[in-house]
Write an enzyme that holds these catalytic residues in place. Structure first.
Site, short mmCIF file in Angstrom:
data_model
loop_
_atom_site.label_atom_id
_atom_site.label_comp_id
_atom_site.label_asym_id
_atom_site.label_seq_id
_atom_site.Cartn_x
_atom_site.Cartn_y
_atom_site.Cartn_z
N ASP A 83 -11.25 -6.84 22.12
CA ASP A 83 -10.32 -6.70 23.23
C ASP A 83 -10.97 -6.06 24.46
O ASP A 83 -10.70 -6.47 25.58
CB ASP A 83 -9.11 -5.86 22.79
N CYS A 89 0.84 -1.20 0.00
CA CYS A 89 0.00 0.00 0.00
C CYS A 89 0.87 1.24 0.00
O CYS A 89 1.90 1.30 0.66
CB CYS A 89 -0.89 0.04 1.24
N HIS A 90 0.40 2.26 -0.72
CA HIS A 90 1.07 3.55 -0.69
C HIS A 90 0.69 4.28 0.60
O HIS A 90 -0.48 4.25 0.99
CB HIS A 90 0.63 4.41 -1.88
#
Length: 161
Positions: free
Chosen positions: A128, A76-77
């Site tokens: 979480d 990814c850029h």
């Protein structure tokens, strides 16, 4: 099916060169669902979970994750995002928390992965925050809901199950 742009002529993974593409306005929306007991969902909705503000914490985690997508997904850029937001909808009776992430940018490449990363990490954060009371939760149905902008134009996902 279009060609796989992250592979060169030898099948080797590569980062796509977007240098010659024009910067355009781009938007992506992704969703994830956390399935849990109705009692757990009611606690999330009431803000009565053992670790505190589940939805607020998940929202911040998702935003932070979107900003780090270029570091997490190898090809990814990195993008200077214009906007990221996370919306959470709790259906206590159904035992679900649906997280919707929106990412926007004016750039040479899209923001689908940023929206997907935001929704995924927001869902993991919900897990979480309440795992102490419900370890049987399932993170489900992570998907791109829509995208706009760029060469491929608009995409809107068909109705989900």
């Amino acid at each position: 099916m279009s060609e796989l742009t992250h592979l060169d002529e030898h099948g080797t993974a590569r980062m796509v060169d977007v240098g010659d593409k024009p910067a355009t306005d781009r938007r992506a929306v992704a969703r994830a669902v956390v399935r849990m007991s109705p009692d757990t969902a009611a606690k999330v909705l009431a803000g009565d979970a053992p670790k505190g503000d589940v939805l607020g914490t998940a929202r911040i985690a998702g935003i932070l994750a979107a900003k780090r997508t270029g570091e997490l997904i190898p090809l990814c850029h990195p993008l200077g995002l214009d906007h990221v937001d996370i919306d959470a909808e709790v259906d206590a009776a159904a035992g679900t928390v649906t997280l919707t992430a929106e990412a926007r940018v004016t750039a040479r490449t899209g923001v689908e992965m940023e929206a997907m990363t935001a929704a995924s990490v927001a869902a993991l954060t919900v897990y979480d925050m309440v795992k102490a009371i419900d370890r049987a939760m399932i993170i489900d149905d992570i998907h791109l809901a829509e995208k706009r902008g760029g060469k491929s134009g608009e995409y809107i996902a068909r109705a989900r199950r």
